[in-house]
Write a protein that holds these residues in place. Structure first.
Motif, PDB file in Angstrom:
ATOM      1  N   GLY A 258      -5.081   8.058  -6.196  1.00 50.12           N
ATOM      2  CA  GLY A 258      -4.997   6.683  -5.697  1.00 50.12           C
ATOM      3  C   GLY A 258      -3.478   6.096  -5.739  1.00 50.12           C
ATOM      4  N   ILE A 259      -3.534   5.035  -4.844  1.00 49.63           N
ATOM      5  CA  ILE A 259      -2.051   4.365  -4.508  1.00 49.63           C
ATOM      6  C   ILE A 259      -2.269   2.975  -4.667  1.00 49.63           C
ATOM      7  CG2 ILE A 259      -0.177   4.248  -3.105  1.00 49.63           C
ATOM      8  CD1 ILE A 259      -2.475   7.163  -2.460  1.00 49.63           C
ATOM      9  N   ARG A 260      -1.864   2.023  -5.400  1.00 49.72           N
ATOM     10  CA  ARG A 260      -1.963   0.650  -5.187  1.00 49.72           C
ATOM     11  C   ARG A 260      -1.304   0.319  -4.116  1.00 49.72           C
ATOM     12  NH1 ARG A 260      -4.890  -1.282  -9.362  1.00 49.72           N
ATOM     13  NH2 ARG A 260      -4.670  -0.391 -11.356  1.00 49.72           N
ATOM     14  N   PRO A 261      -1.630  -0.875  -3.416  1.00 45.98           N
ATOM     15  CA  PRO A 261      -1.107  -1.340  -2.222  1.00 45.98           C
ATOM     16  C   PRO A 261       0.041  -1.708  -2.279  1.00 45.98           C
ATOM     17  CG  PRO A 261      -3.536  -2.095  -2.340  1.00 45.98           C
ATOM     18  CD  PRO A 261      -3.049  -1.495  -3.844  1.00 45.98           C
ATOM     19  N   GLU A 262       0.654  -2.317  -3.305  1.00 48.24           N
ATOM     20  CA  GLU A 262       2.019  -2.877  -3.405  1.00 48.24           C
ATOM     21  C   GLU A 262       3.061  -1.499  -3.922  1.00 48.24           C
ATOM     22  OE1 GLU A 262      -0.151  -3.451  -7.808  1.00 48.24           O
ATOM     23  OE2 GLU A 262      -0.624  -3.468  -5.371  1.00 48.24           O
ATOM     24  N   HIS A 263       2.377  -0.284  -4.268  1.00 43.55           N
ATOM     25  CA  HIS A 263       3.294   0.808  -4.238  1.00 43.55           C
ATOM     26  C   HIS A 263       3.513   1.654  -3.127  1.00 43.55           C
ATOM     27  CE1 HIS A 263       1.638   0.404  -8.785  1.00 43.55           C
ATOM     28  NE2 HIS A 263       2.873  -0.217  -8.528  1.00 43.55           N
ATOM     29  N   ALA A 264       2.824   1.369  -2.197  1.00 47.96           N
ATOM     30  CA  ALA A 264       3.095   2.061  -0.712  1.00 47.96           C
ATOM     31  C   ALA A 264       3.789   1.347   0.206  1.00 47.96           C
ATOM     32  CB  ALA A 264       1.590   2.264   0.068  1.00 47.96           C
ATOM     33  N   THR A 265       4.617   1.980   1.013  1.00 50.75           N
ATOM     34  CA  THR A 265       5.556   1.154   2.022  1.00 50.75           C
ATOM     35  C   THR A 265       5.175   1.788   3.514  1.00 50.75           C
ATOM     36  OG1 THR A 265       7.016   2.994   1.527  1.00 50.75           O
ATOM     37  CG2 THR A 265       7.359   0.672   0.402  1.00 50.75           C
ATOM     38  N   LEU A 266       5.324   1.009   4.198  1.00 51.11           N
ATOM     39  CA  LEU A 266       5.364   1.323   5.856  1.00 51.11           C
ATOM     40  C   LEU A 266       6.397   1.877   6.171  1.00 51.11           C
ATOM     41  CD1 LEU A 266       2.939   0.556   7.546  1.00 51.11           C
ATOM     42  CD2 LEU A 266       4.467  -1.252   8.502  1.00 51.11           C
ATOM     43  N   THR A 267       6.289   3.396   7.171  1.00 51.10           N
ATOM     44  CA  THR A 267       7.376   3.816   7.492  1.00 51.10           C
ATOM     45  C   THR A 267       7.291   4.005   9.132  1.00 51.10           C
ATOM     46  OG1 THR A 267       6.245   5.920   7.105  1.00 51.10           O
ATOM     47  CG2 THR A 267       7.794   5.192   5.297  1.00 51.10           C
ATOM     48  N   ALA A 268       8.165   4.495   9.673  1.00 50.03           N
ATOM     49  CA  ALA A 268       8.175   4.698  11.164  1.00 50.03           C
ATOM     50  C   ALA A 268       7.291   5.747  11.364  1.00 50.03           C
ATOM     51  CB  ALA A 268       9.699   4.949  11.716  1.00 50.03           C
ATOM     52  N   ALA A 269       6.704   5.830  12.627  1.00 49.18           N
ATOM     53  CA  ALA A 269       5.619   6.741  13.216  1.00 49.18           C
ATOM     54  C   ALA A 269       6.305   8.189  13.051  1.00 49.18           C
ATOM     55  CB  ALA A 269       5.280   6.446  14.565  1.00 49.18           C
ATOM     56  N   GLY A 270       5.574   9.125  12.478  1.00 43.97           N
ATOM     57  CA  GLY A 270       6.207  10.589  12.488  1.00 43.97           C
ATOM     58  C   GLY A 270       6.824  10.774  11.331  1.00 43.97           C
ATOM     59  N   SER A 271       7.100   9.539  10.253  1.00 45.47           N
ATOM     60  CA  SER A 271       7.562  10.058   9.011  1.00 45.47           C
ATOM     61  C   SER A 271       6.418   9.517   7.782  1.00 45.47           C
ATOM     62  CB  SER A 271       8.777   8.996   8.735  1.00 45.47           C
ATOM     63  OG  SER A 271       8.543   7.786   8.872  1.00 45.47           O
ATOM     64  N   GLY A 272       7.117   9.839   6.568  1.00 45.32           N
ATOM     65  CA  GLY A 272       6.134   9.442   5.351  1.00 45.32           C
ATOM     66  C   GLY A 272       5.093  10.582   5.244  1.00 45.32           C
ATOM     67  N   ARG A 273       4.279  10.316   4.256  1.00 48.97           N
ATOM     68  CA  ARG A 273       2.971  11.327   4.006  1.00 48.97           C
ATOM     69  C   ARG A 273       2.082  11.428   4.741  1.00 48.97           C
ATOM     70  NH1 ARG A 273       3.542  12.140  -2.496  1.00 48.97           N
ATOM     71  NH2 ARG A 273       5.639  10.916  -2.978  1.00 48.97           N
ATOM     72  N   LEU A 274       1.827  10.030   5.375  1.00 50.56           N
ATOM     73  CA  LEU A 274       0.457   9.997   6.081  1.00 50.56           C
ATOM     74  C   LEU A 274       0.690   9.340   7.473  1.00 50.56           C
ATOM     75  CD1 LEU A 274      -1.872   8.746   3.449  1.00 50.56           C
ATOM     76  CD2 LEU A 274      -1.941  11.230   4.166  1.00 50.56           C
TER      77      LEU A 274
END
Length: 336
Positions: A258-274
């Motif tokens: 589970g990940i709360r919406p306020e704890h997730a961040t947007l990253t550039a395409a090709g980066s991040g976990r998903l």
């Protein structure tokens, strides 16, 4: 004022058990909110405390006194209902004074108690009016005033704000909380609205299918949900849940993340976990909700500051979050 103790409270209708052994010790002057979806047993639990439903097993103690077999009138409680339950042919004064008159309280004391409660609830100008001449919020204040004048040891509220519009609900819940602090009366409050629960409660009982999934202070429940149900029910927008199989390798015990919406961040395409794409956005002023679709098909919501840049719909992006903010649950929905 009083303490309230529920010891292994169970309720069965026929062969169906609807309350599965609830335990809680409510301190003198504490404001407890019972919250959960329709059918979870929250109103049944309240009605057992009130004496309107019999207890199948377990004990209800008010100030250490077992009240299971006592009639509602003997429990020293006052209840505020969703539908106000006012007498339409009586004035505001008479509605508030009715219980005291039945109890043969001296006339001068009735007048003093009603005047004090009316001033506290800003009902002074309306004492001669009938309920039909009042707004919904004023009627709810009258119902509360009728409870206050009795000077009970325990207040019970059964979804008292459900019939009010959104703006008035906000105002009334602030007034209820302030009033309860002034009076210091132990209170049990039922609602399906998790925002109401978070703002009113000293502690909250999150009910799920007749079980108290978690009991704790609002922020404690929010930050450390004990079950997947609690994590999904408390918080708006709702927690994002993803199968652990998306992340390999993982602890074999973990089935859902589970990940709360306020704890997730947007990253550039090709980066991040998903990897994801922006489906649509909701600009709400102080915040913006980003609704995304993962490349695996699951939906995901991010809440960000309203001043942050908003990508166009269809934009490819990534999603990331801190390890410390991840909520891990086992197959049974229990927090790991």
């Amino acid at each position: 004022m009083a303490t309230l103790t529920l010891n292994q409270i169970r309720k069965t209708f026929g062969k169906t058990e609807v309350i599965h052994g609830v335990d809680i010790d409510v301190k003198d002057g504490e404001f407890i909110v019972i919250v959960g979806p329709s059918g979870c047993g929250k109103s049944t639990l309240l009605r057992m405390v009130a004496g309107l439903e019999t207890v199948t097993s377990g004990e209800i103690l008010i100030d250490g006194r077992r009240v299971n077999e006592e009639e509602p009138m003997d429990r020293d409680i006052a209840m505020v209902f969703q539908n106000y339950a006012l007498y339409p042919h009586m004035t505001v004064f008479d509605n508030m004074a009715y219980g005291l008159k039945i109890a043969k309280t001296p006339k001068s004391e009735i007048e003093d108690r009603v005047a004090t409660a009316a001033k506290m609830l800003q009902l002074d100008p309306y004492l001669a009016r009938k309920p039909r001449e009042l707004s919904g919020g004023q009627r709810q204040r009258v119902a509360m005033g009728r409870a206050i004048v009795r000077k009970p040891s325990l207040f019970l509220f059964d979804e008292p704000l459900s019939n009010l519009d959104a703006k008035l609900r906000v105002q009334m819940r602030l007034e209820i909380k302030d009033l309860q602090k002034q009076l210091g009366i132990t209170s049990l409050y039922v609602t399906h609205d998790q925002v109401e629960a978070m703002t009113l409660a000293d502690r909250m009982i999150v009910m799920n299918g007749g079980v108290a999934d978690q009991i704790g202070a609002p922020l404690e429940v929010y930050e450390n949900p004990a079950t997947e149900f609690v994590a999904g029910f408390i918080g708006s927008p709702a927690t994002n849940f993803l199968p652990a199989s998306l992340f390999s390798p993982r602890d074999a015990r973990i089935k859902t993340i589970g990940i709360r919406p306020e704890h997730a961040t947007l990253t550039a395409a090709g980066s991040g976990r998903l990897a994801a794409k922006i489906l649509f956005t909701e600009a709400l002023g102080a915040e913006t909700l980003l609704h995304l679709r993962l490349e695996t098909g699951e939906s995901f919501t991010i809440r960000q500051d309203g001043t942050a840049p908003v990508p166009a719909e269809g934009t490819a992006c990534g999603i990331d979050w801190p390890d410390s903010r991840e909520l891990d649950f086992d197959e049974a929905g229990k927090r790991l």
